[in-house]
Write a protein that holds these residues in place. Sequence first.
Motif, PDB file in Angstrom:
ATOM      1  N   PHE A   5       8.604   5.894   1.950  1.00 55.54           N
ATOM      2  CA  PHE A   5       9.895   6.513   1.643  1.00 55.54           C
ATOM      3  C   PHE A   5      10.900   6.274   2.770  1.00 55.54           C
ATOM      4  O   PHE A   5      12.075   5.991   2.503  1.00 55.54           O
ATOM      5  N   MET A   6      10.458   6.404   4.031  1.00 57.85           N
ATOM      6  CA  MET A   6      11.374   6.171   5.159  1.00 57.85           C
ATOM      7  C   MET A   6      11.927   4.745   5.131  1.00 57.85           C
ATOM      8  O   MET A   6      13.123   4.526   5.346  1.00 57.85           O
ATOM      9  N   TRP A  58      12.130   2.728   2.461  1.00 59.99           N
ATOM     10  CA  TRP A  58      12.983   2.596   1.292  1.00 59.99           C
ATOM     11  C   TRP A  58      14.351   3.250   1.538  1.00 59.99           C
ATOM     12  O   TRP A  58      15.387   2.666   1.257  1.00 59.99           O
ATOM     13  N   TYR A  59      14.343   4.447   2.082  1.00 62.45           N
ATOM     14  CA  TYR A  59      15.591   5.165   2.339  1.00 62.45           C
ATOM     15  C   TYR A  59      16.474   4.388   3.311  1.00 62.45           C
ATOM     16  O   TYR A  59      17.686   4.247   3.087  1.00 62.45           O
ATOM     17  N   ALA A  60      15.877   3.870   4.382  1.00 63.74           N
ATOM     18  CA  ALA A  60      16.655   3.131   5.375  1.00 63.74           C
ATOM     19  C   ALA A  60      17.215   1.835   4.795  1.00 63.74           C
ATOM     20  O   ALA A  60      18.358   1.466   5.084  1.00 63.74           O
ATOM     21  N   LEU A 109      19.310   3.131   0.803  1.00 63.65           N
ATOM     22  CA  LEU A 109      20.368   4.146   0.772  1.00 63.65           C
ATOM     23  C   LEU A 109      21.169   4.241   2.075  1.00 63.65           C
ATOM     24  O   LEU A 109      22.390   4.273   2.055  1.00 63.65           O
ATOM     25  N   SER A 110      20.469   4.306   3.175  1.00 61.33           N
ATOM     26  CA  SER A 110      21.146   4.570   4.440  1.00 61.33           C
ATOM     27  C   SER A 110      21.912   3.364   4.978  1.00 61.33           C
ATOM     28  O   SER A 110      23.027   3.508   5.470  1.00 61.33           O
ATOM     29  N   HIS A 158      15.255  -3.355  -2.008  1.00 57.33           N
ATOM     30  CA  HIS A 158      13.942  -2.719  -2.098  1.00 57.33           C
ATOM     31  C   HIS A 158      12.876  -3.812  -2.091  1.00 57.33           C
ATOM     32  O   HIS A 158      12.346  -4.220  -3.120  1.00 57.33           O
TER      33      HIS A 158
END
Length: 176
Positions: free
Chosen positions: A71-72, A74-76, A79-80, A91
């Motif tokens: 998740f970290m 993927w988020y970075a 999204l981030s 992704h």
Amino acid sequence: MAEEYGVMARFETAGALVEAVKQMRKAGYRELEPCVPYPVEGLTEAMAFKPRWVPILSLAAAILGAAGVYFMQWYASVLSYPFVVGGKPLHSWPAFLIPAFVFGLLFAVLGAAVAMLFGNRLPRPYHPAFNISEFERATDDGFFLIVSRHDSRYAGGRTVERLRELAAVEVWEVPE
């Protein structure tokens, strides 16, 4: 007068201890604590030990750790800070799997270690058996069996007699 923790018996050999544990379990005693200086073959079976939570907690920690790291990443990446490099998708799951797998293994080991420590009630700097001076032999050549007073079958003098019948060399009442 100090409250009683239970009774403790010393046996001459490991075989005598294993046989005593079998007989005590057969008589209905469940709150037994054998203390031996080295692993004794047959003692685990005599205690009817069943592994419980260590594998389950280890698996849960591995799954949570791997999912958290995935998740970290993927988020970075998505999204981030979405940044396309060489036409690669945001992704990029094959690149995320290796760190997630490695951290899953790390969390599995840490989860197993923590579960083992809590399952064995460790660290335990004090035990009422330390009040008996002979208990020092438990790390050298002594084979001890402690019967807790919280056992449903515990009956002070009768339990002491039962342990003596099972070839206990010495029996002590253990103060709390």
